[in-house]
Design an enzyme around this catalytic site. Structure first.
Site, PDB file in Angstrom:
ATOM      1  N   GLY A  24       0.788  -1.235   0.000  1.00 18.51           N
ATOM      2  CA  GLY A  24       0.000   0.000   0.000  1.00 18.51           C
ATOM      3  C   GLY A  24       0.816   1.278   0.000  1.00 18.51           C
TER       4      GLY A  24
ATOM      5  N   GLU B 226       4.558  -5.903   2.278  1.00 19.41           N
ATOM      6  CA  GLU B 226       4.410  -6.458   0.922  1.00 19.41           C
ATOM      7  C   GLU B 226       4.280  -5.338  -0.104  1.00 19.41           C
ATOM      8  OE1 GLU B 226       0.726  -8.507   1.342  1.00 19.41           O
ATOM      9  OE2 GLU B 226       1.463  -9.826   2.901  1.00 19.41           O
ATOM     10  N   PRO B 227       5.321  -4.539  -0.290  1.00 22.84           N
ATOM     11  CA  PRO B 227       5.205  -3.438  -1.239  1.00 22.84           C
ATOM     12  C   PRO B 227       5.224  -3.930  -2.682  1.00 22.84           C
ATOM     13  CG  PRO B 227       7.464  -3.625  -0.480  1.00 22.84           C
ATOM     14  CD  PRO B 227       6.666  -4.652   0.298  1.00 22.84           C
ATOM     15  N   GLY B 228       4.395  -3.360  -3.503  1.00 17.57           N
ATOM     16  CA  GLY B 228       4.434  -3.633  -4.937  1.00 17.57           C
ATOM     17  C   GLY B 228       4.756  -2.340  -5.661  1.00 17.57           C
ATOM     18  N   ARG B 229       3.764  -1.445  -5.655  1.00 14.25           N
ATOM     19  CA  ARG B 229       3.875  -0.181  -6.383  1.00 14.25           C
ATOM     20  C   ARG B 229       5.137   0.605  -6.017  1.00 14.25           C
ATOM     21  NH1 ARG B 229      -0.817   2.275  -8.045  1.00 14.25           N
ATOM     22  NH2 ARG B 229      -1.877   1.107  -6.404  1.00 14.25           N
TER      23      ARG B 229
ATOM     24  N   ARG C 194      -5.197   1.568 -16.204  1.00 10.07           N
ATOM     25  CA  ARG C 194      -5.465   2.284 -14.954  1.00 10.07           C
ATOM     26  C   ARG C 194      -6.357   3.515 -15.126  1.00 10.07           C
ATOM     27  NH1 ARG C 194      -2.191   4.306 -11.845  1.00 10.07           N
ATOM     28  NH2 ARG C 194      -3.095   3.473  -9.938  1.00 10.07           N
TER      29      ARG C 194
ATOM     30  N   CYS D 263     -12.049   0.332 -29.621  1.00  8.42           N
ATOM     31  CA  CYS D 263     -13.413   0.791 -29.923  1.00  8.42           C
ATOM     32  C   CYS D 263     -14.263   0.857 -28.665  1.00  8.42           C
ATOM     33  CB  CYS D 263     -14.045  -0.118 -30.965  1.00  8.42           C
ATOM     34  SG  CYS D 263     -13.009  -0.283 -32.411  1.00  8.42           S
ATOM     35  N   GLU D 264     -13.813   1.646 -27.737  1.00  3.40           N
ATOM     36  CA  GLU D 264     -14.533   1.876 -26.480  1.00  3.40           C
ATOM     37  C   GLU D 264     -14.346   3.344 -26.156  1.00  3.40           C
ATOM     38  OE1 GLU D 264     -15.996  -0.421 -24.409  1.00  3.40           O
ATOM     39  OE2 GLU D 264     -15.277  -2.289 -25.307  1.00  3.40           O
TER      40      GLU D 264
ATOM     41  N   TYR E  31       1.261  -2.302 -11.983  1.00  2.00           N
ATOM     42  CA  TYR E  31      -0.119  -2.513 -12.405  1.00  2.00           C
ATOM     43  C   TYR E  31      -0.384  -1.940 -13.802  1.00  2.00           C
ATOM     44  CZ  TYR E  31      -0.332  -3.390  -7.414  1.00  2.00           C
ATOM     45  OH  TYR E  31      -0.071  -3.874  -6.153  1.00  2.00           O
TER      46      TYR E  31
END
Ligand code: LLP
Length: 405
Positions: A225, A267-270, A305, A334-335, A363
């Site tokens: 986080g 548990e860092p990711g970002r 994101r 096409c969105e 991510y």
């Protein structure tokens, strides 16, 4: 910005093609060390488990593991990735949710498992001899947008604190002897005191849960986080203040309950990969419609994101800095949600210009998917001026192969 990690962006785009994810090796190492140093200064009994989901590229995983971190895995494939990166069993942890028996068979290869619910105990393979822990829902959470708040009444994760004593009682009755306790209440949080609050909830809950059972947890895990600034006006997380506050909280809580403070897991990711990654895309078309639209060869399938969370990524153009009016940046999907940024000040660009999305290490590549016939991009690691291709772009032949019976 024309250079990253000592590599020239035009050269990289010409040589490897676009769209392309680019990572700066030195930056990843610096992030690992910054986090490690902050905890070493205040709570040296801290073990870092990188959250593989943020970016599971095997080459990056090896680089991150070489800084001494373990891995937190959320699926069997992530366990395999961690094992192949050479991370030893005791430094691989599994934190899933709504785990199947197959998930838990893979989880049992790890040194520790953070179970999402009491019902998961019965699905763990017999003979699991690692550390067993439950993820508790602390009753509150905090992330930079609602989609990434993972604690509190609306979160699907973990068990209520009140249910934890029964869960651990069952684990003891089933013969488990090694325990931890876990929470993860939100992602991209830049408030140092949030982490101390989570540590306090975990520590006080642990005292209530474990004392009646006469057991001691081997770790408190406050999850990941740790946020990063995405916008110019956002300030970075003060790592020193955060680690200091967490340490003080754990020391106070432990003394109140008359126990020695246990090891801490994070548990860092970002934080480790987020600002070390970039997405390079080329302008495919500029349209003077009801607004000025700048179309790119990357789309929401490459970087989801903004479409999924309304997230902001800083965007710059290689070799062009001065804005010339407003523009809306979009992909070729096409969105109508295939918009990276709406009405932002943007330079005058033409077909072929290289656009750079910042803070795209976490991510982004890991959440890319093929859609509208647009496949996943290549990835390149720049290590002190030397570029290494660490993932090929998906190609048509590979794509078609899946459908061969
Ligand atoms: N541990 C667990 C159990 C997690 O579920 C997560 C992230 C982490 C650690 C790492 O969190 P971090 O340090 O990276 O904040 N896709 C979203 C983020 C979802 C986070 C999911 N869980 C985004 O693009 O912002």
């Amino acid at each position: 910005m024309n250079m990253i990690g000592g590599c020239d962006l035009r050269d990289i785009a010409n040589r490897f093609g676009t769209p392309l994810y680019l990572y700066d090796a030195a930056r990843i190492e610096r992030n690992c060390h910054a986090l490690r140093d902050a905890f070493n200064a205040h709570y040296p009994a801290t073990d870092i488990f990188y959250a593989v989901k943020a970016n599971g590229n095997p080459h990056l995983l090896r680089l991150i593991a070489s800084c001494g971190t373990g891995a937190d895995c959320a699926a069997p494939l992530e366990v395999t990735l961690a094992e192949r990166a050479g991370i030893p069993r005791e430094k691989i942890m599994y934190t899933g949710n709504y785990e199947s028996r197959d998930d838990l068979a893979a989880a049992a290869r790890c040194g520790a498992v953070n179970l999402d619910d009491i019902t998961a105990i019965g699905k763990l393979p017999a003979g699991f001899d690692g550390i067993l822990s439950f993820r508790i829902n602390p009753g509150e959470g905090g992330g930079s947008h609602p989609g990434i708040v993972t604690g509190g009444p609306d979160a699907k994760f973990g068990i209520p604190i009140e249910s934890a004593p029964a869960a651990y009682r069952l684990a003891v009755d089933r013969g488990f002897t090694r325990f931890g306790i876990h929470l993860m209440a939100g992602s991209n949080n830049r408030d140092p005191l949030f982490f101390a609050r989570m540590a306090a909830i975990l520590c006080h809950s642990a005292a209530d849960i474990f004392r009646p059972l006469g057991i001691l947890p081997e770790y408190f895990d406050i999850g990941g986080g740790f946020g990063i600034p995405y916008a110019e006006d956002e300030t970075p997380l003060d790592l020193d203040a955060m680690a200091r506050a967490v340490a003080a909280t754990l020391a106070l809580c432990a003394s109140q309950h008359g126990v020695t403070p246990p090891r801490l897991r994070i548990e860092p990711g970002r934080f480790i990969v987020g600002d070390a990654g970039y997405l390079l895309a080329r302008v495919t078309a500029v349209k003077k419609g009801l607004r000025r639209f700048v179309g790119l060869d990357a789309g929401m399938n490459t970087l989801i994101r903004p479409a999924l969370y309304g997230s902001h990524h800083r965007v710059t153009v290689v070799g062009k800095e001065t804005p010339a009016g407003m523009a809306t940046l979009c992909g070729r999907i096409c969105e109508n949600t295939d918009i990276f940024a709406a009405d932002i000040p943007f330079p005058a660009v033409t077909e072929g210009d290289i656009v750079l999305f910042h803070d795209a290490g976490a991510y982004c590549a890991s959440m890319a998917f093929p859609y509208n016939g647009r496949l996943r991009p290549a990835e390149v690691l720049c290590d002190n001026g030397k570029p290494f291709r660490i993932a090929r772009a998906e190609n048509e032949a590979e794509f078609m192969e899946r459908y061969e019976a």
